[in-house]
Design an enzyme around this catalytic site. Structure first.
Site, PDB file in Angstrom:
ATOM      1  N   SER A  46      15.069  21.024 -16.036  1.00  0.00           N
ATOM      2  CA  SER A  46      13.839  21.751 -16.341  1.00  0.00           C
ATOM      3  C   SER A  46      14.229  23.041 -17.041  1.00  0.00           C
ATOM      4  O   SER A  46      15.258  23.643 -16.728  1.00  0.00           O
ATOM      5  CB  SER A  46      13.100  22.058 -15.041  1.00  0.00           C
ATOM      6  OG  SER A  46      12.258  23.183 -15.228  1.00  0.00           O
ATOM      7  N   GLU A 101       9.981   7.617 -16.674  1.00  0.00           N
ATOM      8  CA  GLU A 101       8.631   8.109 -16.963  1.00  0.00           C
ATOM      9  C   GLU A 101       8.191   7.722 -18.375  1.00  0.00           C
ATOM     10  O   GLU A 101       7.054   7.308 -18.598  1.00  0.00           O
ATOM     11  CB  GLU A 101       8.592   9.632 -16.821  1.00  0.00           C
ATOM     12  CG  GLU A 101       8.822  10.108 -15.393  1.00  0.00           C
ATOM     13  CD  GLU A 101       9.062  11.614 -15.356  1.00  0.00           C
ATOM     14  OE1 GLU A 101       8.078  12.359 -15.431  1.00  0.00           O
ATOM     15  OE2 GLU A 101      10.229  12.039 -15.289  1.00  0.00           O
ATOM     16  N   LYS A 106      16.032  21.148 -10.875  1.00  0.00           N
ATOM     17  CA  LYS A 106      15.411  19.873 -11.221  1.00  0.00           C
ATOM     18  C   LYS A 106      16.370  18.872 -11.866  1.00  0.00           C
ATOM     19  O   LYS A 106      17.266  19.229 -12.612  1.00  0.00           O
ATOM     20  CB  LYS A 106      14.231  20.091 -12.191  1.00  0.00           C
ATOM     21  CG  LYS A 106      13.050  20.777 -11.575  1.00  0.00           C
ATOM     22  CD  LYS A 106      12.401  20.015 -10.423  1.00  0.00           C
ATOM     23  CE  LYS A 106      11.597  18.823 -10.909  1.00  0.00           C
ATOM     24  NZ  LYS A 106      10.424  19.226 -11.693  1.00  0.00           N
ATOM     25  N   HIS A 134       0.834  -1.227   0.000  1.00  0.00           N
ATOM     26  CA  HIS A 134       0.000   0.000   0.000  1.00  0.00           C
ATOM     27  C   HIS A 134       0.860   1.265   0.000  1.00  0.00           C
ATOM     28  O   HIS A 134       0.430   2.315   0.464  1.00  0.00           O
ATOM     29  CB  HIS A 134      -0.939   0.047   1.211  1.00  0.00           C
ATOM     30  CG  HIS A 134      -1.695  -1.223   1.460  1.00  0.00           C
ATOM     31  ND1 HIS A 134      -2.971  -1.439   1.000  1.00  0.00           N
ATOM     32  CD2 HIS A 134      -1.325  -2.369   2.089  1.00  0.00           C
ATOM     33  CE1 HIS A 134      -3.364  -2.654   1.357  1.00  0.00           C
ATOM     34  NE2 HIS A 134      -2.386  -3.248   2.013  1.00  0.00           N
TER      35      HIS A 134
END
Ligand code: ARG
Length: 455
Positions: free
Chosen positions: A274, A287, A280, A153
């Site tokens: 970024s 992804e 970043k 979970h």
């Protein structure tokens, strides 16, 4: 293109609507291999002279070389790869070329080409899966003693070795590879000789053709052979499952690379910045790999939907099959090429992982196990430890630092010795000796087994 019964030229719109050569040109190698084997059968059956066979073979090999050199011009007017190659052959060698299509239809031709292509693709994909497995094992070996929290979970559950977590994916990928091998085995029947639907009155030696093309047998129903694309659906389903596994692995990477987890460090080469935020460092590979799963599911649903409800046998709808398959194979191959590179350059921040895994709550179950060993029924033990966890939370005390009097009040089994021994993290892992559990001994055995198995 079609003479005979047609008096009018085909509409230009139909020509472009119906053309598939921009997609199926990729079958050229398989098409040429199949045609040479077919021509040999025609030679043996006395339909071709050896001179004609040689012309066909040489002509086809010449065309193949030109396609490979990027010198061949496919024409949309000739619809698909099969007609392009055959028309060009006949243009070059004349009459002999016009005999090649004897006892053959594009229906059994494309069924053959597609199977040959997919068998090669399955082989290559299995190689890609193997490299990813090897890379995960290398990552595990570089951090063999590292401990991380295991999650259910997405809540901290129990401590595990980092290697155990990675080896879980090695297992999944292994089943993926074996599913692709199974699909190849079911594809191992040569459909050539099935003709358009009902074979041919010209009897060719199908078994010899099959053997030449590396099949162990021939298909046994001509209608099935030209009508079904279950073999392609099967590969798409297998690749959808590969995508599911890779997307979960990628999601773990994304989480682990976040500041909140801070477990892994990806190399600069495998991350992006970024355009706005200078701080970043984004895990784009993971992804994208996760995102590509969308098209893998889409391609499977698209082919299943194309095939659904089609009357036997061949229907032109089926021409839609290749784009979905080519796309899934390409997408998974690319993912399997880049992920190993990313993992090979990644490292685990062992201190961060250990700090998270040292949360004493992760050993609450172990404490309950000690009560069980002292004769307490597990459900009761669960309740007792639950009470201690609540107390620790109320008093903002780490579980293992509760007063020894509190432990003894909860149960006489929980003497200071037992409590101290239970909260020894490495000892807790060493105790997990059941097959499949992450004791250091088991992990070492598994790493060795996988190393041997994957070579
Ligand atoms: N390009 C076609 C396909 O991929 C080849 C088979 C065409 N057969 C036919 N009878 N029109 O499905």
């Amino acid at each position: 293109m079609w003479k005979g019964r047609f008096k009018e030229e085909q509409s230009d719109l139909l020509k472009s609507y119906g053309a598939s050569v921009h997609v199926d040109w990729q079958l050229y190698r398989q098409d040429i291999r199949g045609s040479i084997a077919h021509a040999r059968a025609l030679l043996v059956a006395g339909i071709l002279t050896s001179e004609e066979f040689s012309q066909i073979e040489a002509g086809l090999l010449e065309i193949r070389a030109e396609i490979e050199a990027g010198k061949f011009e496919f024409s949309q007017d000739l619809e698909d790869v099969h007609m392009n190659i055959e028309a060009e052959l006949t243009k070059r060698i004349g009459a002999a070329g016009a005999k090649l299509h004897t006892a053959r239809s594009r229906n059994d031709q494309v069924a053959l080409d597609f199977r040959l292509w997919l068998r090669d693709a399955c082989e290559q994909l299995r190689g890609g899966i193997r490299s990813l497995q090897i890379s995960l094992i290398g990552f595990a070996e570089r951090h063999k003693d590292a401990i991380i929290p295991g999650y259910t979970h997405l809540q901290r559950a129990q401590p595990v070795f980092f290697a155990h977590h990675l080896l879980a994916y090695v297992e999944m990928l292994d089943r993926d590879a074996s599913r692709l091998a199974d699909a190849s085995t079911r594809m191992d029947a040569c459909p050539l000789g099935s003709g358009a639907i009902a074979g041919s009155t010209i009897l060719l030696n199908r078994e010899a053709v099959a053997a030449e093309l590396g099949f162990s047998k021939v298909t046994t129903n001509s209608m099935d052979a030209v009508a079904d694309r279950d073999f392609a659906c099967e590969v798409l389903a297998n690749l959808a499952i590969v995508g599911m596994h890779i997307s979960r692995l990628s999601e773990d990477v994304v989480l682990w690379a976040s500041v909140e987890f801070g477990f892994i460090e990806l190399s600069d080469r495998h991350t992006t910045g970024s355009s706005l935020m200078p701080q970043k460092k984004n895990p784009d590979i993971a992804e994208l790999a996760r995102g590509r799963t969308g098209r893998l599911y889409g391609n499977l649903i698209s082919l299943l939907t194309v095939m659904k409800g089609l009357p036997l046998t061949y229907n032109r709808d089926m021409q839609e099959d290749k784009e979905a398959v080519f796309d899934s194979v390409k997408s998974v191959s690319e993912t399997l090429a880049i992920l190993p590179e990313m993992f090979d350059a990644a490292s685990l921040r062992e201190d961060r992982a250990l700090a998270a895994a040292s949360d004493p709550l992760l050993l609450a179950t172990d404490l309950a196990d000690r009560l069980v060993e002292g004769g307490v029924p597990f459900r009761k033990a669960h309740e007792i430890v639950g009470g201690l966890v609540a107390l620790a939370q109320e008093t903002r005390t780490p579980l293992h630092q509760l007063d020894s009097a509190e432990f003894l009040a909860a149960s006489s089994v929980l003497t200071p010795d037992i409590v101290i021994a239970t909260f020894d993290l490495r000892a807790a892992l060493a105790a997990r000796g059941t097959t499949g559990a992450p004791s250091p001994k088991n992990i070492q055995r598994e790493l060795t087994r996988w190393r041997e198995q994957l070579g």
